[in-house]
Design a protein around this motif. Structure first.
Motif, PDB file in Angstrom:
ATOM      1  N   VAL A   1       8.694   5.742   7.204  1.00  0.00           N
ATOM      2  CA  VAL A   1       7.371   6.382   7.213  1.00  0.00           C
ATOM      3  C   VAL A   1       7.158   7.227   8.460  1.00  0.00           C
ATOM      4  O   VAL A   1       6.213   8.000   8.530  1.00  0.00           O
TER       5      VAL A   1
ATOM      6  N   ASP B   1       7.011   8.297  -2.085  1.00  0.00           N
ATOM      7  CA  ASP B   1       6.297   7.137  -1.551  1.00  0.00           C
ATOM      8  C   ASP B   1       7.244   5.942  -1.543  1.00  0.00           C
ATOM      9  O   ASP B   1       7.767   5.536  -2.580  1.00  0.00           O
TER      10      ASP B   1
ATOM     11  N   ARG C   1       0.835  -1.201   0.000  1.00  0.00           N
ATOM     12  CA  ARG C   1       0.000   0.000   0.000  1.00  0.00           C
ATOM     13  C   ARG C   1       0.869   1.250   0.000  1.00  0.00           C
ATOM     14  O   ARG C   1       2.065   1.171   0.306  1.00  0.00           O
ATOM     15  N   PRO C   2       0.295   2.402  -0.318  1.00  0.00           N
ATOM     16  CA  PRO C   2       1.085   3.636  -0.268  1.00  0.00           C
ATOM     17  C   PRO C   2       1.735   3.817   1.104  1.00  0.00           C
ATOM     18  O   PRO C   2       1.117   3.560   2.137  1.00  0.00           O
ATOM     19  N   ALA C   3       2.992   4.254   1.089  1.00  0.00           N
ATOM     20  CA  ALA C   3       3.761   4.450   2.322  1.00  0.00           C
ATOM     21  C   ALA C   3       4.533   5.761   2.204  1.00  0.00           C
ATOM     22  O   ALA C   3       5.745   5.765   1.935  1.00  0.00           O
ATOM     23  N   PRO C   4       3.866   6.886   2.392  1.00  0.00           N
ATOM     24  CA  PRO C   4       4.546   8.182   2.252  1.00  0.00           C
ATOM     25  C   PRO C   4       5.686   8.322   3.254  1.00  0.00           C
ATOM     26  O   PRO C   4       5.543   7.977   4.434  1.00  0.00           O
ATOM     27  N   LYS C   5       6.805   8.839   2.798  1.00  0.00           N
ATOM     28  CA  LYS C   5       7.957   9.066   3.674  1.00  0.00           C
ATOM     29  C   LYS C   5       7.690  10.274   4.571  1.00  0.00           C
ATOM     30  O   LYS C   5       7.026  11.229   4.158  1.00  0.00           O
TER      31      LYS C   5
ATOM     32  N   ARG D   1       6.611   2.876  -1.204  1.00  0.00           N
ATOM     33  CA  ARG D   1       6.125   1.752  -2.005  1.00  0.00           C
ATOM     34  C   ARG D   1       6.646   1.830  -3.426  1.00  0.00           C
ATOM     35  O   ARG D   1       7.033   0.803  -4.017  1.00  0.00           O
ATOM     36  N   GLU D   2       6.685   3.031  -3.994  1.00  0.00           N
ATOM     37  CA  GLU D   2       7.167   3.169  -5.367  1.00  0.00           C
ATOM     38  C   GLU D   2       8.655   2.821  -5.456  1.00  0.00           C
ATOM     39  O   GLU D   2       9.089   2.184  -6.418  1.00  0.00           O
TER      40      GLU D   2
ATOM     41  N   SER E   1      11.317   8.320  -4.829  1.00  0.00           N
ATOM     42  CA  SER E   1       9.937   8.796  -4.842  1.00  0.00           C
ATOM     43  C   SER E   1       9.549   9.270  -3.441  1.00  0.00           C
ATOM     44  O   SER E   1      10.128   8.825  -2.454  1.00  0.00           O
TER      45      SER E   1
ATOM     46  N   GLU F   1       5.821  -2.156   3.816  1.00  0.00           N
ATOM     47  CA  GLU F   1       6.608  -1.695   2.676  1.00  0.00           C
ATOM     48  C   GLU F   1       8.003  -1.264   3.115  1.00  0.00           C
ATOM     49  O   GLU F   1       9.003  -1.562   2.439  1.00  0.00           O
TER      50      GLU F   1
END
Length: 654
Positions: free
Chosen positions: A210, A565, A198-202, A567-568, A563, A385
């Motif tokens: 995260v 994110d 799933r999305p995991a914004p830094k 995850r990306e 990125s 992630e």
């Protein structure tokens, strides 16, 4: 040892002596109940009094969870944890097991390998005053537990009353996931292995996390305290270190007849930060040793499971000579039944059985260890992630380092003066002040992911000759910083460690068969003569020009190296590995005590990449086909490696 008992290996616990102990506890329990009637102001659970240090807590039956545990040991009385709803809330059995885990080796050996104890006298602290003191403590704890905000901490608390000093201290108790009373391991199933990224914004640009380490509710004293610390009795700040503010701790787990020490630590620029990093590393290692949070049950042969299963022959086996010389270690065969756990293929999006000994490096059942796996690929994070990203980076880093070492590749040097991080440049200068030149090398072999090898070599070539480190990550600055952190901590201690053990280390340098443990590998390179085995890297006759740190960048289609994110970033790294023909298999190792903190731990396996081993006779790397072919396939050699072309010395990786 307990004032009431002594360990007596080799004899059963006579019923008369067991009864004497029980009678002593019963008498104090009666006095305590009477004292409680006088001091408490409201309803409270009744106490359950027992002695510590008189039986093996790891095999004892579960204690009641309806009463308040009161445990006696010498002048100490332990009270708690307070009964609470939920099987994972912690209990008296958890306390006994955690308490035993931080005892001295002689006491643990007596309790765990002996066959009984005997009373030498009644408990000398069983006085009316002691009962009143314990009752007053219980009343105060009951009042505190009744407050509306009393359940805000991740773990329950236990109080310790010292009856000599009349002092009280308190520490959180980390529930034991293997506790027979309140542990609730889930089944290990194919369905449960599914992993959805799933999305995991830094939390900030330039980070690969995260959230900050400081944002975790991480009670350090729950994990490192001398009474019931989940990760050992203490954590030591290395005040002698002149580079990083290093911390180190240790816990012991039984492996057959011996207690195995596992060290953990942090290496940051402040002790407070290093303490938290160290605890997270300790939890990661504790989780990776065996499947404490789940019940495994799949036993089968590779022939039975078919191609869906991870084939141990792809992850590497020892030489035939090793198995002949060590008949207790049974070699793997496809028709042999072994335990398996379930992992998740990120390439194929399906579950895959993984040999348990490859997923958990100290899984019980010595007869099943056809290899001794390490913590390579184990990683923790604030999201799945994040954990998978760091686990994969470690696998890629070790593979590249070992290919370069055993293939004696003259890697391109990286100029640390081109780093955009002032802290990196300052640390390189600091190492020079202490007689070490920090050098860095581009170690990319098969994948575009930046990998950096770091070497700290003594300028005078003397004792404490050199140490190595490595780092990998999509940001080359971060990869270089990780490698630098390892050598910054180890190098300044290497002279002293080499001198203290010089006779043995010189013997290892003459006979590599004596290199048997993890610590032997880096320490033997403190001997000056061992420097010759790294001349292919450090004394290149015709070195290529050094590259800038930024020259290792691996931009995506938009030109960005990373990125926002995580995850990306992970998907791009997974794609690079799977495009080369490998799978990325993830086993979830997360423990309940980690979930309580918002943490996740995984083991990442990439069957076919070169694994790291410790002990000269256990080097799978020297026998894997990839070690011979990968350098040619990457264009770093014109031909495959032969046995004569392999580096004849053990790797120096810490």
């Amino acid at each position: 040892m307990h004032a009431e008992t002594v360990a007596r290996p080799g004899r059963a616990d006579p019923p008369r002596e067991a009864a004497a102990r029980a009678e002593s506890a019963r008498r104090f329990a009666g006095a305590l109940r009477e004292a409680l009637e006088e001091v408490r102001t409201g309803p409270a659970p009744a106490p359950a009094v027992g002695a510590l240090g008189v039986r093996d807590a790891y095999t004892a039956p579960a204690a009641s969870r309806e009463h308040v545990p009161v445990r006696l040991y010498g002048r100490q009385v332990l009270v708690g944890p307070w009964p609470a709803a939920g099987r994972d809330a912690g209990c008296g059995t958890c306390l006994e097991r955690r308490w035993q885990g931080v005892r001295s080796v002689p006491l643990r050996e007596g309790l765990e390998l002996g066959s009984g104890t005997r009373s030498v006298a009644p408990w000398p602290y069983a006085t009316p005053f002691a009962a009143t003191a314990v009752a007053a403590l219980m009343a105060a704890v009951a009042e505190e537990a009744a407050r509306p905000d009393a359940d805000g901490a991740p773990y329950p608390e236990v109080h310790l009353l010292d009856l000599d000093a009349m002092t009280v201290r308190r520490h959180p108790l980390v529930p034991d996931p293997e506790c027979p009373a309140c542990g609730a391991p889930g089944p290990d199933t194919a369905e449960g292995a599914a992993l959805t990224l799933r999305p995991a914004p830094k939390y900030r640009p330039g980070a690969f996390r995260v959230r900050r380490v400081e944002d975790y509710r991480l009670p350090v004293d729950a994990f490192a305290n001398p009474h019931w610390g989940a990760l050992g009795p203490s954590v030591i700040c290395d005040v002698a270190s002149t580079t990083t503010s290093a911390t180190v701790g240790c816990f012991s787990t039984r492996s057959g007849a011996y207690l195995r020490e596992t060290f953990w630590g942090g290496h940051a620029d402040s002790y407070a930060h290093s303490l938290r990093i160290g605890v997270l590393e300790g939890l990661e290692r504790y989780a990776g040793m065996r499947a404490r949070g789940r019940t495994t049950g799949l036993v089968a042969s590779l022939d039975d499971l078919g191609p869906d299963a991870v084939d141990p022959r792809l992850t590497g086996l020892y030489s035939e000579d090793f198995y002949r010389a060590n008949p207790r270690v049974r070699p793997f065969t496809p028709d042999r039944e072994i335990p398996w756990v379930w992992g998740w293929s990120l390439r194929d999006a399906r579950p895959r059985p993984v040999p348990e000994i490859l997923a958990y490096y100290h899984a019980p059942g010595l007869e099943n260890r056809f290899v001794q796996e390490s913590s390579n690929g184990c990683a923790s994070g604030g999201s799945p992630e994040e954990a998978v990203y760091f686990g994969l980076m470690e696998v890629v880093e070790r593979d590249a380092f070992l290919l370069a070492w055993y293939g004696q590749v003259p890697l391109t040097e990286i100029d640390p003066a081109t780093s955009a991080r002032p802290g990196t440049r300052h640390m390189v200068d600091r190492l020079a002040m202490y007689g070490y030149r920090a050098r860095f090398f581009d170690t990319r072999v098969s994948f575009p992911v930046p990998v950096v090898t770091a070497v700290a070599e003594r300028l005078d070539g003397g004792i404490g000759r050199m140490c190595f480190g490595a780092g990998a990550g999509l940001d080359p600055e971060s990869a270089l910083d990780s490698a630098l952190c390892e050598i910054a901590t180890d190098s300044v201690n290497l002279v002293g460690r080499t001198r203290r053990d010089e006779t043995r280390l010189r013997a290892l340098a003459q006979d590599f068969d004596q290199v048997t443990s993890l610590h032997d590998h880096p320490l033997v390179y403190g001997v000056p003569e061992m420097g010759a085995h790294a001349d292919f890297l450090l004394r290149q006759p015709d070195p290529r020009p050094a590259v800038d740190v930024a020259g290792l960048r691996w931009p995506d289609a938009t030109g960005a190296a990373v990125s926002p994110d995580l995850r990306e970033d992970l998907l791009r790294a997974v794609g690079a590995v799977t495009d080369a023909g490998f799978d990325v298999v993830v086993v979830d190792q997360t423990l309940p005590e980690q979930r309580a903190l918002g943490l996740h731990t995984v083991k990442v396996l990439v069957p076919g990449l070169v694994p790291i081993d410790f002990g000269w006779s256990r080097q799978r790397a020297r026998h894997l086909p990839r070690t011979r072919t990968a350098l040619r396939e990457a264009g770093l050699r014109g031909t495959d490696l032969t046995a004569d072309g392999l580096n004849p010395a053990p790797h120096p990786f810490p």
